[in-house]
Write a protein that holds these residues in place. Sequence first.
Motif, PDB file in Angstrom:
ATOM      1  N   MET A 104      14.930  49.514 -29.916  1.00  0.00           N
ATOM      2  CA  MET A 104      14.685  49.612 -28.493  1.00  0.00           C
ATOM      3  C   MET A 104      16.018  49.687 -27.752  1.00  0.00           C
ATOM      4  SD  MET A 104      11.519  47.166 -27.451  1.00  0.00           S
ATOM      5  CE  MET A 104      11.568  45.890 -28.676  1.00  0.00           C
ATOM      6  N   PRO A 105      16.125  50.631 -26.817  1.00  0.00           N
ATOM      7  CA  PRO A 105      17.376  50.760 -26.064  1.00  0.00           C
ATOM      8  C   PRO A 105      17.530  49.660 -25.010  1.00  0.00           C
ATOM      9  CG  PRO A 105      15.843  52.496 -25.472  1.00  0.00           C
ATOM     10  CD  PRO A 105      15.209  51.708 -26.567  1.00  0.00           C
ATOM     11  N   LEU A 106      18.758  49.484 -24.574  1.00  0.00           N
ATOM     12  CA  LEU A 106      19.095  48.484 -23.576  1.00  0.00           C
ATOM     13  C   LEU A 106      19.110  49.140 -22.196  1.00  0.00           C
ATOM     14  CD1 LEU A 106      19.973  45.474 -23.568  1.00  0.00           C
ATOM     15  CD2 LEU A 106      22.313  46.284 -23.575  1.00  0.00           C
ATOM     16  N   TYR A 107      18.452  48.523 -21.230  1.00  0.00           N
ATOM     17  CA  TYR A 107      18.357  49.048 -19.867  1.00  0.00           C
ATOM     18  C   TYR A 107      18.825  48.006 -18.864  1.00  0.00           C
ATOM     19  CZ  TYR A 107      15.280  52.735 -21.658  1.00  0.00           C
ATOM     20  OH  TYR A 107      14.767  53.791 -22.338  1.00  0.00           O
ATOM     21  N   ASP A 108      19.316  48.480 -17.716  1.00  0.00           N
ATOM     22  CA  ASP A 108      19.558  47.641 -16.552  1.00  0.00           C
ATOM     23  C   ASP A 108      18.559  48.046 -15.490  1.00  0.00           C
ATOM     24  OD1 ASP A 108      21.616  45.910 -17.181  1.00  0.00           O
ATOM     25  OD2 ASP A 108      23.177  47.338 -16.654  1.00  0.00           O
ATOM     26  N   CYS A 109      17.832  47.076 -14.969  1.00  0.00           N
ATOM     27  CA  CYS A 109      16.915  47.325 -13.860  1.00  0.00           C
ATOM     28  C   CYS A 109      17.546  46.721 -12.619  1.00  0.00           C
ATOM     29  CB  CYS A 109      15.555  46.693 -14.142  1.00  0.00           C
ATOM     30  SG  CYS A 109      14.358  47.007 -12.833  1.00  0.00           S
ATOM     31  N   MET A 110      17.926  47.570 -11.684  1.00  0.00           N
ATOM     32  CA  MET A 110      18.546  47.126 -10.435  1.00  0.00           C
ATOM     33  C   MET A 110      17.464  47.075  -9.363  1.00  0.00           C
ATOM     34  SD  MET A 110      21.620  46.855 -11.513  1.00  0.00           S
ATOM     35  CE  MET A 110      22.579  46.565 -10.067  1.00  0.00           C
ATOM     36  N   LEU A 111      17.320  45.912  -8.740  1.00  0.00           N
ATOM     37  CA  LEU A 111      16.316  45.718  -7.695  1.00  0.00           C
ATOM     38  C   LEU A 111      17.035  45.395  -6.394  1.00  0.00           C
ATOM     39  CD1 LEU A 111      13.915  43.396  -9.705  1.00  0.00           C
ATOM     40  CD2 LEU A 111      13.624  45.829  -9.304  1.00  0.00           C
ATOM     41  N   LEU A 112      16.813  46.181  -5.357  1.00  0.00           N
ATOM     42  CA  LEU A 112      17.384  45.937  -4.036  1.00  0.00           C
ATOM     43  C   LEU A 112      16.246  45.499  -3.132  1.00  0.00           C
ATOM     44  CD1 LEU A 112      19.902  46.080  -2.213  1.00  0.00           C
ATOM     45  CD2 LEU A 112      19.201  48.405  -1.637  1.00  0.00           C
ATOM     46  N   LEU A 113      16.280  44.235  -2.741  1.00  0.00           N
ATOM     47  CA  LEU A 113      15.223  43.663  -1.924  1.00  0.00           C
ATOM     48  C   LEU A 113      15.656  43.546  -0.471  1.00  0.00           C
ATOM     49  CD1 LEU A 113      15.210  41.873  -4.877  1.00  0.00           C
ATOM     50  CD2 LEU A 113      13.015  41.402  -3.855  1.00  0.00           C
ATOM     51  N   LYS A 114      14.687  43.410   0.410  1.00  0.00           N
ATOM     52  CA  LYS A 114      14.982  43.226   1.825  1.00  0.00           C
ATOM     53  C   LYS A 114      15.741  41.914   2.009  1.00  0.00           C
ATOM     54  CE  LYS A 114      10.981  45.825   3.357  1.00  0.00           C
ATOM     55  NZ  LYS A 114       9.685  45.778   4.038  1.00  0.00           N
ATOM     56  N   PRO A 115      16.626  41.851   2.999  1.00  0.00           N
ATOM     57  CA  PRO A 115      17.459  40.650   3.156  1.00  0.00           C
ATOM     58  C   PRO A 115      16.677  39.399   3.546  1.00  0.00           C
ATOM     59  CG  PRO A 115      17.881  42.213   4.922  1.00  0.00           C
ATOM     60  CD  PRO A 115      16.977  42.892   3.949  1.00  0.00           C
ATOM     61  N   ALA A 116      15.517  39.537   4.181  1.00  0.00           N
ATOM     62  CA  ALA A 116      14.767  38.375   4.652  1.00  0.00           C
ATOM     63  C   ALA A 116      13.801  37.815   3.603  1.00  0.00           C
ATOM     64  CB  ALA A 116      13.995  38.742   5.916  1.00  0.00           C
ATOM     65  N   VAL A 117      13.780  38.395   2.410  1.00  0.00           N
ATOM     66  CA  VAL A 117      12.863  37.931   1.368  1.00  0.00           C
ATOM     67  C   VAL A 117      13.290  36.543   0.902  1.00  0.00           C
ATOM     68  CG1 VAL A 117      12.055  38.375  -0.980  1.00  0.00           C
ATOM     69  CG2 VAL A 117      12.292  40.250   0.618  1.00  0.00           C
ATOM     70  N   LYS A 118      12.314  35.624   0.870  1.00  0.00           N
ATOM     71  CA  LYS A 118      12.612  34.255   0.440  1.00  0.00           C
ATOM     72  C   LYS A 118      12.818  34.200  -1.061  1.00  0.00           C
ATOM     73  CE  LYS A 118      10.438  31.611   4.091  1.00  0.00           C
ATOM     74  NZ  LYS A 118      10.302  32.547   5.120  1.00  0.00           N
ATOM     75  N   LYS A 119      13.537  33.186  -1.506  1.00  0.00           N
ATOM     76  CA  LYS A 119      13.893  33.027  -2.914  1.00  0.00           C
ATOM     77  C   LYS A 119      12.648  32.913  -3.808  1.00  0.00           C
ATOM     78  CE  LYS A 119      17.880  31.168  -4.945  1.00  0.00           C
ATOM     79  NZ  LYS A 119      18.921  31.864  -4.466  1.00  0.00           N
ATOM     80  N   GLU A 120      11.607  32.221  -3.333  1.00  0.00           N
ATOM     81  CA  GLU A 120      10.379  32.072  -4.122  1.00  0.00           C
ATOM     82  C   GLU A 120       9.706  33.422  -4.347  1.00  0.00           C
ATOM     83  OE1 GLU A 120      10.819  30.329  -1.189  1.00  0.00           O
ATOM     84  OE2 GLU A 120      11.481  28.444  -2.104  1.00  0.00           O
ATOM     85  N   SER A 121       9.705  34.247  -3.315  1.00  0.00           N
ATOM     86  CA  SER A 121       9.101  35.568  -3.414  1.00  0.00           C
ATOM     87  C   SER A 121       9.916  36.461  -4.352  1.00  0.00           C
ATOM     88  CB  SER A 121       9.018  36.184  -2.023  1.00  0.00           C
ATOM     89  OG  SER A 121       8.433  37.434  -2.078  1.00  0.00           O
ATOM     90  N   LEU A 122      11.233  36.331  -4.291  1.00  0.00           N
ATOM     91  CA  LEU A 122      12.120  37.100  -5.169  1.00  0.00           C
ATOM     92  C   LEU A 122      11.889  36.706  -6.631  1.00  0.00           C
ATOM     93  CD1 LEU A 122      15.644  38.136  -4.589  1.00  0.00           C
ATOM     94  CD2 LEU A 122      15.364  36.502  -6.399  1.00  0.00           C
ATOM     95  N   ILE A 123      11.786  35.406  -6.892  1.00  0.00           N
ATOM     96  CA  ILE A 123      11.554  34.916  -8.256  1.00  0.00           C
ATOM     97  C   ILE A 123      10.194  35.388  -8.769  1.00  0.00           C
ATOM     98  CG2 ILE A 123      11.174  32.812  -9.609  1.00  0.00           C
ATOM     99  CD1 ILE A 123      13.348  31.512  -7.842  1.00  0.00           C
ATOM    100  N   GLU A 124       9.201  35.421  -7.888  1.00  0.00           N
ATOM    101  CA  GLU A 124       7.865  35.882  -8.289  1.00  0.00           C
ATOM    102  C   GLU A 124       7.900  37.356  -8.694  1.00  0.00           C
ATOM    103  OE1 GLU A 124       4.248  37.918  -8.013  1.00  0.00           O
ATOM    104  OE2 GLU A 124       5.563  37.985  -6.279  1.00  0.00           O
ATOM    105  N   LEU A 125       8.628  38.167  -7.947  1.00  0.00           N
ATOM    106  CA  LEU A 125       8.728  39.592  -8.262  1.00  0.00           C
ATOM    107  C   LEU A 125       9.454  39.811  -9.586  1.00  0.00           C
ATOM    108  CD1 LEU A 125       8.335  42.550  -7.397  1.00  0.00           C
ATOM    109  CD2 LEU A 125      10.562  42.389  -6.289  1.00  0.00           C
ATOM    110  N   VAL A 126      10.572  39.098  -9.791  1.00  0.00           N
ATOM    111  CA  VAL A 126      11.340  39.235 -11.025  1.00  0.00           C
ATOM    112  C   VAL A 126      10.517  38.739 -12.220  1.00  0.00           C
ATOM    113  CG1 VAL A 126      13.381  38.376 -12.236  1.00  0.00           C
ATOM    114  CG2 VAL A 126      13.573  39.169  -9.892  1.00  0.00           C
ATOM    115  N   SER A 127       9.780  37.653 -12.038  1.00  0.00           N
ATOM    116  CA  SER A 127       8.963  37.152 -13.149  1.00  0.00           C
ATOM    117  C   SER A 127       7.830  38.115 -13.484  1.00  0.00           C
ATOM    118  CB  SER A 127       8.408  35.771 -12.825  1.00  0.00           C
ATOM    119  OG  SER A 127       7.476  35.853 -11.776  1.00  0.00           O
TER     120      SER A 127
END
Length: 152
Positions: free
Chosen positions: A1-24
């Motif tokens: 399996m190849p190695l990938y980088d997934c870059m996610l650019l989120l809105k600045p007002a997104v709360k940390k809990e919401s960011l963690i939920e998206l990444v998970s």
Amino acid sequence: MPLYDCMLLLKPAVKKESLIELVSRVGKHVYRRNGVITDLKSLGTVQLGYGIKKLDGRYYQGQLMQMTMMTPPSFNSELHYLNKEDRLLRWLLVKHRDIKFGGEFFNEDDGRSDLKMMRSSIYDVGSEEEDDDDDDDVEEYDAAFQQQNNDV
């Protein structure tokens, strides 16, 4: 399996809990495809070079996340559900190549030995040839000088 980088650019007002939920959620999708997440970085708030227009306004800042993962090559097409995510400004999946840049190239032993080999092949080999030529010139000059002294 190849190695990938997934870059996610989120809105600045997104709360940390919401960011963690998206990444998970992306992480769970990786694991369902028998992939492995090898690294997760938060690069913090970044200034954008241009405004990204969304339905709720134009954004000149964003929170940048980087996920490094090993997944099957078909994984790129499976991430298109992120297009409907309202917390994301942009996302990008980049495949790793075995290219070394800058300091990473010099930190490995292979890079140092390659550079030493290049240095020796460029400078040492050329200087040996020049040294040989110089020695011949000096010997010819000494022989001519001695012959002149004998003639006088």
